[in-house]
Design an enzyme around this catalytic site. Structure first.
Site, PDB file in Angstrom:
ATOM      1  N   GLY A  10      14.206  46.771  42.334  1.00  0.00           N
ATOM      2  CA  GLY A  10      13.098  47.630  42.737  1.00  0.00           C
ATOM      3  C   GLY A  10      13.571  48.792  43.581  1.00  0.00           C
ATOM      4  CB  SER A  12      12.854  53.401  41.209  1.00  0.00           C
ATOM      5  OG  SER A  12      11.671  52.613  41.182  1.00  0.00           O
ATOM      6  CB  SER A  13       9.597  53.954  44.706  1.00  0.00           C
ATOM      7  OG  SER A  13       9.074  52.728  44.213  1.00  0.00           O
ATOM      8  CB  SER A 127       8.260  36.568  51.428  1.00  0.00           C
ATOM      9  OG  SER A 127       7.017  35.929  51.442  1.00  0.00           O
ATOM     10  CE1 TYR A 141       2.555  41.599  46.698  1.00  0.00           C
ATOM     11  CE2 TYR A 141       1.366  40.715  48.589  1.00  0.00           C
ATOM     12  CZ  TYR A 141       2.430  41.422  48.064  1.00  0.00           C
ATOM     13  OH  TYR A 141       3.386  41.934  48.917  1.00  0.00           O
ATOM     14  CB  ALA A 143      -0.287  32.738  43.935  1.00  0.00           C
ATOM     15  CE  LYS A 145       5.755  39.739  47.437  1.00  0.00           C
ATOM     16  NZ  LYS A 145       7.134  40.214  47.204  1.00  0.00           N
ATOM     17  CG  PHE A 174       5.908  48.624  55.607  1.00  0.00           C
ATOM     18  CD1 PHE A 174       6.896  49.332  56.268  1.00  0.00           C
ATOM     19  CD2 PHE A 174       5.708  47.293  55.935  1.00  0.00           C
ATOM     20  CE1 PHE A 174       7.672  48.723  57.239  1.00  0.00           C
ATOM     21  CE2 PHE A 174       6.491  46.672  56.899  1.00  0.00           C
ATOM     22  CZ  PHE A 174       7.475  47.397  57.555  1.00  0.00           C
ATOM     23  CB  THR A 176       5.554  51.863  50.155  1.00  0.00           C
ATOM     24  OG1 THR A 176       4.716  50.811  49.663  1.00  0.00           O
ATOM     25  CG2 THR A 176       6.267  51.402  51.415  1.00  0.00           C
TER      26      THR A 176
END
Length: 267
Positions: A10, A12-13, A127, A141, A143, A145, A174, A176
């Site tokens: 992950g 790329s960003s 996580s 989501y 679940a 994590k 955050f 993002t």
């Protein structure tokens, strides 16, 4: 500091890109895995869908062939699907669990044989605070994590004897691209019962995320974990309010915590 060969998914960003850049600036050999083709003067990008086990195995083998070893794996790839648990489609569930959880599993299983042979290595799994408490309208989501939490704890118990250290990072909100790329359930939006409540909760979720910490804050913590000989298993990175919520959860009853989450997210 000794140069390490680091693989981060992950990349790329968001967290991945910020972390990869920071590690490369420190002189490490950083391979960034992402689904789209990218080029960079410092980061060695490789196209890879973490859900594709054959693709993951091939990319990891190619990195080993080029470098001879992998010192650190950072499982950062992830995405979010918002909506009511009742109305989630099989495709949405597969995408959510496949990216966040099975993507992590696929990379670990591909890298671990090499780390065992070299009797060293470090795995850092991303996580979330959502892996410590079930977030309404982000249930799958959470679940995914929660699954990473259990997987990482068990993995640490299994591979420490081989000189491999395992830990995880649990970010709060955050600012993002995660917010903008969230996939929201159309069935939930259209449902007369869930729809209005979901839209209210989503507004709260997005406000918290957009006002959250900058990804560089998390990147600096991950860099520290890379540098530590024996990092702590769990590492919450969040503002004070969210950090306190993880402490409170250990004290309150389950019903009390659910009530707080319902009130907070207006669910």
């Amino acid at each position: 500091m000794e140069q390490k060969v680091i693989v981060i998914t992950g990349a790329s960003s968001g967290f991945g890109k910020a972390t990869a850049a920071m590690l490369a600036d420190k002189g490490h050999c950083v391979y960034g895995l992402c689904r789209r083709e990218m080029q960079d003067t410092q980061i060695r990008y490789r196209q890879c869908d973490v859900r594709d086990r054959e693709q993951v195995t091939a990319v990891v083998a190619a990195i080993i062939a080029a470098e001879g070893h992998i010192d650190v794996l950072i499982n950062n790839a992830g995405m979010g699907i918002g909506g009511a648990l009742e109305l989630a489609t099989a495709e949405e569930i597969d995408l959510q669990m496949g990216t966040n959880f099975m993507g992590c599993v696929n990379l670990c299983q591909a890298v671990l044989p090499y780390m065992r042979l070299q009797c060293s290595g470090k795995i850092i799994n991303l996580s979330s605070i959502g892996g410590l408490m079930g977030l309404p309208y982000q249930g799958f989501y959470s679940a995914s994590k929660f699954a990473i939490e259990g997987f990482t704890e068990a993995l640490a118990a299994e591979v420490t004897r081989f000189g491999i250290r395992v830990c995880m990072v649990e970010p709060g909100d955050f600012a993002t691209g995660f917010t903008g790329s969230r996939k929201n359930s159309q069935a939930t939006m259209d449902d007369p019962d869930y729809g209005p409540i979901f839209r209210n909760s989503l507004a709260i979720i997005e406000k918290e995320e957009n006002g959250g910490l900058q990804p560089e804050v998390l990147a600096r913590r991950i860099v520290k974990l890379v540098e530590m000989k024996n990092p702590p298993l769990r590492n919450v990175v969040a503002n004070l309010e969210q950090w306190l919520s993880t402490v409170i959860k250990r004290i309150l009853t389950g019903n009390q915590m659910v009530s707080i989450l319902r009130d907070y997210y207006k669910s």
